[in-house]
Design an enzyme around this catalytic site. Structure first.
Site, PDB file in Angstrom:
ATOM      1  N   SER A 153      21.592   1.884  12.013  1.00 48.91           N
ATOM      2  CA  SER A 153      20.403   2.668  11.218  1.00 48.91           C
ATOM      3  C   SER A 153      19.227   1.913  11.090  1.00 48.91           C
ATOM      4  O   SER A 153      18.727   1.371  12.037  1.00 48.91           O
ATOM      5  CB  SER A 153      21.109   3.220  10.050  1.00 48.91           C
ATOM      6  OG  SER A 153      19.995   4.205   9.353  1.00 48.91           O
TER       7      SER A 153
ATOM      8  N   ASP B 208      13.558   6.526  11.310  1.00 49.66           N
ATOM      9  CA  ASP B 208      14.290   5.303  11.110  1.00 49.66           C
ATOM     10  C   ASP B 208      15.127   4.834  12.249  1.00 49.66           C
ATOM     11  O   ASP B 208      14.747   5.453  13.367  1.00 49.66           O
ATOM     12  CB  ASP B 208      15.237   5.652   9.899  1.00 49.66           C
ATOM     13  CG  ASP B 208      16.463   6.580  10.231  1.00 49.66           C
ATOM     14  OD1 ASP B 208      16.034   7.203  11.223  1.00 49.66           O
ATOM     15  OD2 ASP B 208      17.188   6.155   9.470  1.00 49.66           O
TER      16      ASP B 208
ATOM     17  N   ASP C 112      17.756   9.734  12.306  1.00 48.19           N
ATOM     18  CA  ASP C 112      18.492  10.843  11.329  1.00 48.19           C
ATOM     19  C   ASP C 112      17.329  10.939  10.320  1.00 48.19           C
ATOM     20  O   ASP C 112      17.585  12.136   9.699  1.00 48.19           O
ATOM     21  CB  ASP C 112      19.743  10.553  11.120  1.00 48.19           C
ATOM     22  CG  ASP C 112      20.101   9.390  10.323  1.00 48.19           C
ATOM     23  OD1 ASP C 112      19.098   8.298   9.865  1.00 48.19           O
ATOM     24  OD2 ASP C 112      21.199   9.178   9.826  1.00 48.19           O
TER      25      ASP C 112
END
Length: 462
Positions: free
Chosen positions: A111, A250, A254
Site C-alpha cells: 500500500s 495512494d 484504493d
C-alpha cells in the site's frame, strides 16, 4: 527468515522484504490462505465454476514478482487454482473475485509503505475482507505449521487473465460527464500509474494532467495522501493548470484524496457528505456509513438528503461489514477510503474519482463552493500522541469527562458535549493514541485541545 509475528497485522500481512517478509513466507501464505478460503465455502458456493480458485495480483514494487511467484506455488500446492490478473491496483482484485466468482483473492502490496516494504492483502468470497478477527489469525496459525514443498508438488493450475476492459466498463458505470472537466491526477508512482491510463484515457470531455505515473523506480513523494506535505505537487499543478480539482492516490490506489480548484485540501469526511447526496437521489431512505472520526456535518447532510446515517468503527473491515449488513448505498472514511454498494461494498480510488467527476460536472459551482457550507465546524484533524499506557489514559479521559452529554466506546472513547466532541482511540500497531476533536468554532476547539493536551501530552509528528 521472515518474522511472522511482526508481519501479521490487524488487516493484512506487511513488512520489510528480506526481513519480515520473504519468498518462503509468500509460499506459506498462499498455501494457508487457499486452505482457509476453501474451507469457508458453503455447499452452494462450492458448486460455482470458479469456487476452487483464487485471484492473485501484485503491485509495482521490485520484490512483488518474486513474491507473487512463490505465492502462486503455495496456492496451487494446496490443490486450488489461480487466476493471475497481473500488475494491478488492489480494487481490481476485489472486482476480479466477484467477476470470476472465485473463493477469494490475494494482492501482493504494501500500500502506502516505502519501497522496501511488501505484503499481502487477503480477501474472501465476494471480496469480503480477511482481517485478524475474520480469518487472518487462522491463516497465521496454518502458516506456522507449514514447511515449503518443492514446486513439483503443485496440484492446481494457473491461468493468466486480462480483465482491464471488463474493469474499465465496471468503473465507467459510475461515470457520467455532463460538461468538459480538467483534472490533475497524482498517481504517487503507485498502481494508479498503470490503472488510470487504462481506465480513464480517451474519455470524451475529460482532460487529465498526469503527475507521478512512472512506476517501479521509487516514489517522488511518499505514497500516502493523508499526509498534507505529500499533496504539495498536486496543489501546485492544480493552480498551474487551472484545473477543476485534483486527486492523489495512494500506493495501491484504493484511497483517494481531493483538492479543490483553489488547491485547498478537502477533508474526506466532507467529500463523503457531498457524494452521499448523489447516491441518495436515486436511493431515498438508504443507509450511508461514515467512520466515527467524521464531522457531525456528515450525519446532518445524510439526514437532510433523506438518508440514514450509520456511524462505524475505523477500518475497512468494519466499514464493509456495516455497508453489507445495513444494505447501505455508500460509505466513506476520513482516511480516503470510499465504499460503494454497486462495487460489492468495496473501496475504490477509481470509482471515487469517477463519482466526483459525475457530481462536479453536474454543477456549475466549483468544488470549493460546494464544500464551503460543510465546513461549519472547527475540526482538529487526527493528532497522534505517544502514550506508554494507552488503556490507563483512556480510563482517565472517561473519568475526567464523566459529566458529558454522552460517552461511548464504539472505538476507543467518544465524548460529546453540546458545543464540542472528541474521539480518542488506540493505534493497532504503535504506542499511540489518536485524537479527533470538533467544536462549534476555532476558539472553542483550541481551548479544548489545550485542555486535552494536559492528559495526552505533546503531539508527535508523522
Amino acid at each position: 527468515m521472515a518474522n511472522i509475528d511482526k508481519a501479521f497485522k490487524a488487516y493484512d500481512v506487511r513488512g520489510v522484504y528480506g526481513e519480515d517478509i520473504d519468498d518462503d513466507l509468500a509460499w506459506k501464505i498462499g498455501h494457508a490462505a487457499a486452505q482457509f478460503l476453501r474451507s469457508q465455502l458453503s455447499g452452494y458456493d462450492r458448486g460455482q465454476a470458479s469456487s476452487n480458485r483464487l485471484v492473485v495480483g501484485h503491485d509495482m514494487r521490485p520484490s512483488s514478482p518474486a513474491l507473487l511467484k512463490s505465492l502462486i506455488e503455495g496456492v496451487t500446492s494446496s490443490g486450488a487454482g489461480c487466476f493471475d490478473i497481473g500488475m494491478c491496483d488492489t480494487p481490481m482484485v476485489y472486482f476480479a473475485i466477484n467477476h470470476l466468482q472465485t473463493c477469494g483473492g490475494i494482492q501482493v502490496t504494501a500500500s502506502h509503505n516505502p519501497m522496501q516494504y511488501n505484503g499481502f492483502k487477503v480477501s474472501g468470497l465476494k471480496a469480503k475482507p480477511i482481517g485478524e478477527m475474520s480469518g487472518l489469525r487462522e491463516i497465521k496459525h496454518l502458516v506456522s505449521t507449514l514447511r515449503r514443498m518443492p514446486e513439483s508438488a503443485s496440484l492446481g493450475g494457473t491461468q493468466s487473465v486480462d480483465l482491464w476492459q471488463d474493469y474499465r466498463r465496471h468503473v465507467h458505470k459510475f461515470l457520467q460527464l455532463k460538461r468538459p472537466m480538467k483534472v490533475v491526477v497524482d498517481a504517487s508512482n503507485g498502481m494508479g500509474g498503470k490503472m488510470m491510463p487504462l481506465v480513464f484515457d480517451d474519455v470524451p470531455n475529460l482532460e487529465i494532467i498526469k503527475l507521478n505515473y512512472e512506476i517501479g523506480q521509487g516514489f517522488s513523494h511518499p505514497p500516502d495522501p493523508l499526509i498534507a506535505a505529500n499533496l504539495a505537487q498536486l496543489q501546485a499543478a492544480v493552480k498551474e493548470h487551472g484545473a477543476d480539482f485534483g486527486i492523489c492516490l495512494d500506493g495501491d490506489a484504493d484511497r483517494c484524496m481531493f483538492v479543490d480548484e483553489a488547491a485547498t485540501i478537502v477533508r474526506c469526511d466532507l467529500m463523503t457528505a457531498l457524494l452521499a447526496k448523489h447516491f441518495l437521489k436515486d436511493n431515498p431512505g438508504a443507509m450511508v456509513v461514515y467512520d466515527l472520526r467524521s464531522s457531525h456535518a456528515v450525519a446532518e447532510e445524510i439526514k437532510a438528503a433523506g438518508g440514514v446515517p450509520r456511524r462505524e468503527r475505523v477500518g475497512h473491515a468494519f466499514m464493509k461489514k456495516a455497508l453489507a449488513e445495513g444494505r447501505g448505498v455508500f460509505g466513506g472514511e476520513l482516511s480516503g477510503h470510499f465504499y460503494f454498494r454497486d462495487n460489492f461494498n468495496c473501496d475504490s480510488g477509481a470509482i471515487a474519482f469517477a463519482t466526483a467527476l459525475t457530481v462536479l460536472s453536474g454543477q456549475q459551482a466549483p468544488l470549493s463552493e460546494l464544500i464551503a457550507p460543510l465546513r461549519r465546524y472547527a475540526s482538529s484533524g487526527e493528532i497522534n500522541f505517544s502514550v506508554p499506557d494507552k488503556a490507563a489514559v483512556l480510563k482517565q479521559l472517561q473519568a475526567t469527562y464523566a459529566k458529558a452529554r454522552s460517552i461511548d466506546h464504539l472505538d476507543g472513547v467518544t465524548v460529546e458535549f453540546d458545543d464540542w466532541w472528541f474521539n480518542v482511540r488506540a493505534s493497532n500497531t504503535e504506542p499511540l493514541l489518536r485524537l479527533n476533536l470538533e467544536a462549534r468554532d476555532k476558539k472553542r476547539m483550541d481551548e479544548k485541545l489545550a485542555e486535552l493536551g494536559k492528559i495526552l501530552g505533546k503531539p508527535v509528528s508523522h
